[in-house]
Motif scaffolding. Structure first.
Motif: not given
Ligand code: AMP
Ligand code: GLY
Length: 427
Positions: A232, A336, A338, A383, A386, A405, A415
């Motif tokens: 993640m 991160v 998403m 996914r 990123c 994000v 997320w």
């Protein structure tokens, strides 16, 4: 020169992006690629997934270097196929890729070569597996033997959970594991306590050059709760890998693994990824080997790589890794993920993705499950993106990634809010 990247996830987007920055590279093909690689004018998607057709394509285009992202084509023998046709490709052979494609093979290998890892036993009989759990109790770890995109592992806190996992893996197989050799088998392991880190090296079969360290976040929920996922979010470097731990990993794990594979007649060429558990005494043990780069670890790692990835991998393919130059940005990179609504179970696809910020030196949005339909970006997998940022500290990189994000819209997106928490000291 031309390069070809095999795969279509965030890791492959990052590899292709980095290869395209090499002065020696004119064209980067990505097969099949995704919406992000489609939108990037420096990259060219190729709608091919069949391995023989990929080799035909590489030969016809005069591709100088092929880099394989995911495990499935490696386990299917893409490297053997390309080499037999005289095509330069970076990755392990089918035999060497068993370090990832068969947990039982990897465990036997580690035991044979004295590489520290959890005690284990493998079972095809559910009755024997249940008896083993009854004997050892919980916590205990149950793993499906085969490829499962990081999802075929149950860290059971109770014996009941372990029994249920065994029944599923040897029965209904709701996780959809591709069984190694077509046989349903579970590996039951001792639970290892500690902190995880991803330690990835480039190997030409003889020498191994470590990439920057990183740490992934495998559970879907904040505070490492909920089911395991493909990952993640990740950041680099991982502070848990101190210089002392780093030296131990090279001495106790990487060198014995590379030497052991060579001695066994299956030299490991490619990215060797050791998923480590590091205990409070700084003792590293192998949770798993992967025969490829990590996803999402690759995204922050490659954002920090200052030297030329193409040159590095050409050296690795040609057995001249000792001549390679490897330099890292001192800053922290943090990505991160998403994910789509419903991930990791049944992700919803077909949602519009809007507001993706433009790439900059400090922020890159690597695509995974996206597709371009009539110029519109839509989600097409679990996914989706990123969002990866560089910063002078983990806190700054984290803030910058989450700012990115916050600008993106994807209906129902999932997320984590705490990527990098272990690298950030409480204020
Ligand atoms: P694997 O696919 O083998 O990497 O396992 C996925 C995740 O499960 C790992 O990243 C760990 O978080 C956890 N895990 C796997 N094996 C163990 C173990 N023996 N002890 C503790 N946690 C484990
Ligand atoms: N992020 C974990 C993996 O690539 O296996």
């Amino acid at each position: 020169m031309k390069a070809l990247v095999v795969g279509g996830g965030g890791r492959e987007h990052a590899i292709a992006w980095k290869l395209a920055r090499s002065a020696r590279v004119q064209t980067v093909f990505v097969a099949p690629g995704n919406g992000g690689t489609a939108a990037d004018p420096a990259l060219h998607n190729v709608p091919i997934t069949d391995l023989a057709e990929l080799a035909d394509f590489a030969a016809a285009e005069g591709v100088a270097l092929t880099v394989v992202g995911p495990e499935a084509p490696l386990a299917a023998g893409i490297v053997d196929l390309f080499r037999a046709r005289g095509l330069r490709i970076f990755g392990p052979t089918q035999a060497a890729a068993r370090l990832e494609s068969s947990k039982a093979f990897a465990k036997d290998f580690m035991q044979r070569h004295g590489i520290p890892t959890a005690l284990y036993a493998a079972f095809t009989s559910a009755a024997q597996a249940h008896a083993h759990v009854d004997e050892h109790g919980a916590p205990i770890v149950v793993k499906a033997d085969g490829l499962a995109a990081g999802k075929g592992v149950v860290v059971a806190a109770t014996a009941a959970e372990a029994h249920a996992a065994i029944d599923d893996m040897l029965g209904a197989n709701t996780l959809g594991v591709q069984h190694a050799g077509g046989v349903a088998r579970v590996v039951i392991e001792e639970f290892l306590d500690g902190e995880e880190a991803s330690f990835i090296v480039v190997s030409d079969g003889r020498d191994a050059l470590p990439l920057a360290t990183s740490q992934d976040h495998k559970r879907v929920g904040d505070g490492d709760t909920g089911p395991n996922t493909g990952g993640m979010g990740a950041y680099s470097p991982a502070p848990i890998v101190t210089p002392e731990v780093h030296a131990r990993v090279m001495r106790e794990i990487v060198h014995p693994a590379i030497a052991g594979m060579a001695r066994d007649g299956t030299p490991f060429t490619g990215f060797l990824y050791a998923g480590l558990m590091i205990d409070t005494q700084g003792r590293p043990r192998v949770v798993e080997f992967n025969a490829r780069l990590g996803d999402p670890e690759t995204q922050p790692i490659l954002m920090r790589m200052k030297s030329d990835l193409f040159e590095l991998l050409m050296h690795a393919c040609d057995g001249t890794l000792d001549k390679a130059d490897l330099q890292w940005d001192r800053r922290v990179a943090l990505g991160v993920v998403m994910a789509a609504s419903g991930y990791p179970g049944r992700p919803r696809t077909g949602d519009l993705v809007t507001g993706v910020p433009a790439d900059s030196d400090e922020l890159m949005v690597f695509h995974a499950g996206t597709a371009l339909h009539d110029g519109r970006l839509v989600s097409s997998g679990g996914r989706v993106l990123c969002v990866t940022a560089l910063g002078d500290s983990a806190r700054v990189a984290q803030q910058r990634a989450y700012d990115g994000v916050g600008r993106i819209h994807l209906d129902g997106a999932v997320w984590r809010r705490d990527i990098g928490h272990r690298a950030i000291r409480p204020r």
